[in-house]
Write an enzyme that holds these catalytic residues in place. Structure first.
Site: not given
Length: 224
Positions: A195, A84, A193
């Site tokens: 994750e 990011c 992202h």
């Protein structure tokens, strides 16, 4: 020689880094969340996360010596992954609210506000990954989760001599095309992202981890 990749997530004060740590652990990495220089230089991989404002993230990274850690690792060909705003600060500069801030300058170019009717860009998006991408192996057609108002909306780094040219992945929001990921030698970064991107993000992280060179116990991981 260890078979489990050793990864440091740079602890520079960015919010929600625990989700990054958990995602990497779920991908079978041994993870430390730290700003310790010795640990960051000795790890198989370094992750530089970032959320929020470009200038604030840069201040945080500089405060823990992250700029020197990133520079040292890349000079030695040691992998770094930005996420990011961790991607954004790899560029030369970023401009937010009329204020231009200097970045880590690993890549030329500037991060600017998206030119779309709806900003921020928040949600799931497909990407356009190039042929030969290691990062997107098996997930080139998947969607990834984005949350951002600013992006690198051009790519200015030319190939140099015999070096492998960077692989740039693109995405589009509201008709505005921007850099979604870069694979440039030891330096890899994603605007989205991983994750927060479910199974596709988990596979992408495993792809990155699988490509990390494992460093033996006798390898030099620190600088004088």
């Amino acid at each position: 020689m260890t078979t489990v990749p050793e990864v440091v997530v740079l602890d520079h004060g960015s919010g929600n880094v625990r989700s990054v740590v958990r995602a990497l652990e779920a991908a079978d990495a041994h993870v430390q969340l730290t700003a310790d220089r010795e640990a960051a230089l000795a790890a198989d991989g370094l992750v530089v996360p970032g959320v929020g404002a470009y200038a604030a993230t840069m201040d945080q990274v500089l405060a823990v010596g992250g700029d020197r850690i990133v520079e040292r690792r890349l000079a030695g060909g040691l992998p770094v992954l930005g996420i990011c705003v961790g991607l954004q600060i790899m560029f030369a500069a970023g401009t937010e609210h009329g204020v231009r801030s200097k970045g880590l300058d690993q890549w030329p170019g500037e991060v600017t506000r998206l030119e779309a009717e709806i900003v921020p860009h928040m949600g799931w998006n497909t990407v356009e990954s190039p042929e030969g991408s290691v990062l997107f192996d098996g997930v080139a057609e998947e969607r990834f989760y984005f949350v951002h108002s600013y992006a690198a909306r051009s790519w200015e780094l030319d190939s140099i001599g015999p070096l492998t040219p960077p692989l740039v992945t693109w995405a589009e929001h509201g008709g505005d095309r921007f850099v979604a990921a870069v694979e440039n030698g030891a330096l890899t970064a994603t605007q989205f992202h991983p994750e927060k991107s479910g199974a596709a993000g988990a596979r992408l992280l495993r792809n990155w981890l699988a490509a990390l060179p494992r460093r033996g116990a006798g390898d030099e991981g620190t600088a004088p």
